[in-house]
Motif scaffolding. Structure first.
Motif, PDB file in Angstrom:
ATOM      1  N   LEU A  17      40.618  42.653  36.671  1.00 57.54           N
ATOM      2  CA  LEU A  17      39.353  42.738  37.401  1.00 57.54           C
ATOM      3  C   LEU A  17      39.572  42.560  38.904  1.00 57.54           C
ATOM      4  N   LYS A  18      40.813  42.245  39.293  1.00 55.94           N
ATOM      5  CA  LYS A  18      41.162  42.154  40.719  1.00 55.94           C
ATOM      6  C   LYS A  18      42.363  43.054  40.950  1.00 55.94           C
ATOM      7  N   ARG A  19      42.477  43.525  42.202  1.00 56.16           N
ATOM      8  CA  ARG A  19      43.616  44.380  42.552  1.00 56.16           C
ATOM      9  C   ARG A  19      44.568  43.614  43.460  1.00 56.16           C
ATOM     10  N   PRO A  20      45.845  44.031  43.465  1.00 54.79           N
ATOM     11  CA  PRO A  20      46.781  43.401  44.401  1.00 54.79           C
ATOM     12  C   PRO A  20      46.207  43.454  45.818  1.00 54.79           C
ATOM     13  N   GLY A  21      46.311  42.331  46.532  1.00 56.07           N
ATOM     14  CA  GLY A  21      45.754  42.260  47.885  1.00 56.07           C
ATOM     15  C   GLY A  21      44.398  41.576  47.925  1.00 56.07           C
ATOM     16  N   ASP A  22      43.700  41.518  46.770  1.00 56.64           N
ATOM     17  CA  ASP A  22      42.387  40.861  46.730  1.00 56.64           C
ATOM     18  C   ASP A  22      42.541  39.342  46.881  1.00 56.64           C
ATOM     19  N   SER A  23      41.583  38.734  47.599  1.00 52.16           N
ATOM     20  CA  SER A  23      41.533  37.274  47.637  1.00 52.16           C
ATOM     21  C   SER A  23      40.944  36.781  46.320  1.00 52.16           C
ATOM     22  N   VAL A  24      41.496  35.671  45.826  1.00 48.01           N
ATOM     23  CA  VAL A  24      40.931  35.079  44.610  1.00 48.01           C
ATOM     24  C   VAL A  24      40.658  33.609  44.869  1.00 48.01           C
TER      25      VAL A  24
END
Lengths: 373, 93
Positions: A17-24
């Motif tokens: 549900l998140k892509r590489p580079g996304d803040s989590v």
């Protein structure tokens, strides 16, 4: 791949549900994983940036497998991916280290369930079994079947429950104590509350029971936690797993976190939310991995006494039966009063009968003062 | 709202909570809980669903008047009609 309960050995990553580079951020849902207990939303435990995903969607991997690399907030790019943390930084018990080296397992790939997330001997055993299972060539039918076919799901959930319960009965020296709890005060108080509330805000009796257990555990923390590596480790909070039957079969016990510190209204809200999500198949990873004790209530079905099996590595389970009318002397007059049986199943390695009896007395005492719950 | 409308709303509410149940197999004159698997949380959710759809808040004390589908429909129809007449005449419900 987190272990979402003692009975889980592997999971299938359904989607990111998140892509590489996304803040989590802590608590964000990063992925969906299919398990024997249905699709579970996987949460992040720290703030940072998703550096890269390691496991591809639709892959089945054993518990303990690294799913993705998250760069902690503030760390320079690339560090997490290029330089794995030194082995010494993995928290693990000595027995776990010895077993991991014996089995040739990398401790940093094993999810820890011990104190402060330390890897325990049981975690290593589980990861070793899971690795062996995942390495076995899958049967052709298993490869072709999409995850989540209902009949398949029920069968696999039965197998998972069976494995956990068999392990519990094999390893945990259970003892059982039952006490009768007079419920007239609690029920009268509940009726009075509910009469003044709109239907959506009403309380169920089981909420009073859960809260009474949570408060009694504050007095008797020896029953709240886990037995790992030959020792009792207290829970970091009182998180009460509530055994929930699923429609079509099967059972799941998601946790009401910090139940001792929540009002009855909040416990009710959490319970309703958990039951709804459990039955809809939208639980989160933390719902399933946090419980420090389990409560089961089969009173709706007219059962009088429940001698439950402890869910490892927990050390106790409280089973509530249904209300029955019993004759009793109330202020010198013979009356019938509603009574329910509370049964403690406890791990004799962690606790003795006397402590268990004191705990049940505390539960009973709490239910005589419902306004203080 | 007719009796049939209320029955439809009631069965739809039940279906949302117990989707596996074959509604056509339910005997309307027999206690519901002897026929389908409903726990106390399910029953509460039925009452909440009915409240949202019909605007009827069923007190706990009246749950005993709704044990069968027929009883529930009769009870809800009475309550819906009482609500409408009290609105028309302006008397408090």
């Amino acid at each position: 791949m987190p272990a979402l309960g003692a009975d889980m050995e592997a999971g299938t990553l359904i989607e990111w549900l998140k892509r590489p580079g996304d803040s989590v951020h802590r608590g964000d849902i990063i992925a969906v994983v299919d398990t024997q207990k249905g699709a579970i939303d996987i949460e992040v435990f720290e703030d940072g940036v998703l550096e890269r995903t390691v496991v591809e969607p639709m892959s089945k991997v054993p518990v303990g497998t690294v799913l993705a690399i998250i760069r902690p907030a503030g760390a320079p790019a690339g560090t997490a991916a290029e330089r794995p943390p030194p082995a010494a930084r993995v928290r693990a018990t000595p027995a776990a280290r010895a077993l991991a080296s014996e089995r040739g397992l990398d401790l940093s790939t094993v999810a820890g369930t011990g104190a402060d997330g330390a890897v325990t001997r049981e975690d290593v055993e589980r990861a070793a079994i899971a690795r062996a299972t995942a390495q076995a060539p899958p049967s052709p039918s298993a490869q072709e079947q999409p995850p989540g076919a209902p009949a398949d799901r029920i069968a696999s959930m039965r197998a998972a429950i069976g494995a956990a319960m068999a392990r519990s009965k094999r390893e945990i020296p259970h003892f059982y104590l039952t006490t009768a709890i007079e419920m007239q005060k609690a029920l009268a108080w509940q009726s009075g509350q509910n009469a003044a509330r709109p239907v959506a805000d009403r309380l169920l009796t089981v909420v009073l029971l859960i809260k009474a257990v949570a408060l009694a555990l504050k007095e008797h923390p020896q029953l709240n936690g886990f037995w790992t590596d030959g020792a009792f480790r207290p829970g970091t909070g009182i998180h009460v797993g509530s055994a929930t039957a699923l429609r079509g079969g099967g059972l799941i016990a998601p946790a009401i976190r910090d139940a001792d510190r929540k009002s009855l209204d909040l416990v009710m809200r959490d319970l309703r939310d958990l039951v709804t999500r459990a039955r809809a198949g939208s639980l989160r990873s933390s719902d399933l991995s946090d419980a420090t004790i389990t409560v089961t209530s089969l009173g709706d079905e007219g059962v009088e006494t429940v001698h439950g099996i402890i869910y490892p590595p927990q050390v106790a389970l409280v089973g509530f039966g249904g209300l029955v009318e019993r004759p009793a002397l109330v202020e010198g007059h013979l009356q019938t009063v509603p009574v329910l049986a509370a049964t403690l199943s406890a791990d004799h390695r962690a606790v003795d009968g006397r402590r268990g009896a004191q705990f049940l007395a505390a539960v009973r005492q709490r239910l005589q003062h419902p306004e203080q719950l | 709202m007719t009796r049939d409308d209320i029955r439809t709303v009631y069965l739809a509410t039940l279906h949302a909570i117990a989707p596996e149940v074959d509604l056509t197999a339910i005997r309307a004159d027999r206690p519901l809980r002897e026929q389908i698997d409903l726990d106390s949380m399910d029953l509460l959710n039925v009452m909440i669903g009915l409240g949202e759809k019909l605007g009827v808040d069923v007190p706990e004390a009246d749950y005993g008047r709704m044990t069968t589908v027929d009883e529930a429909v009769t009870y809800l129809l009475d309550r819906v009609e009482a609500g409408q007449s009290s609105r028309r005449t302006g008397t408090p419900a």
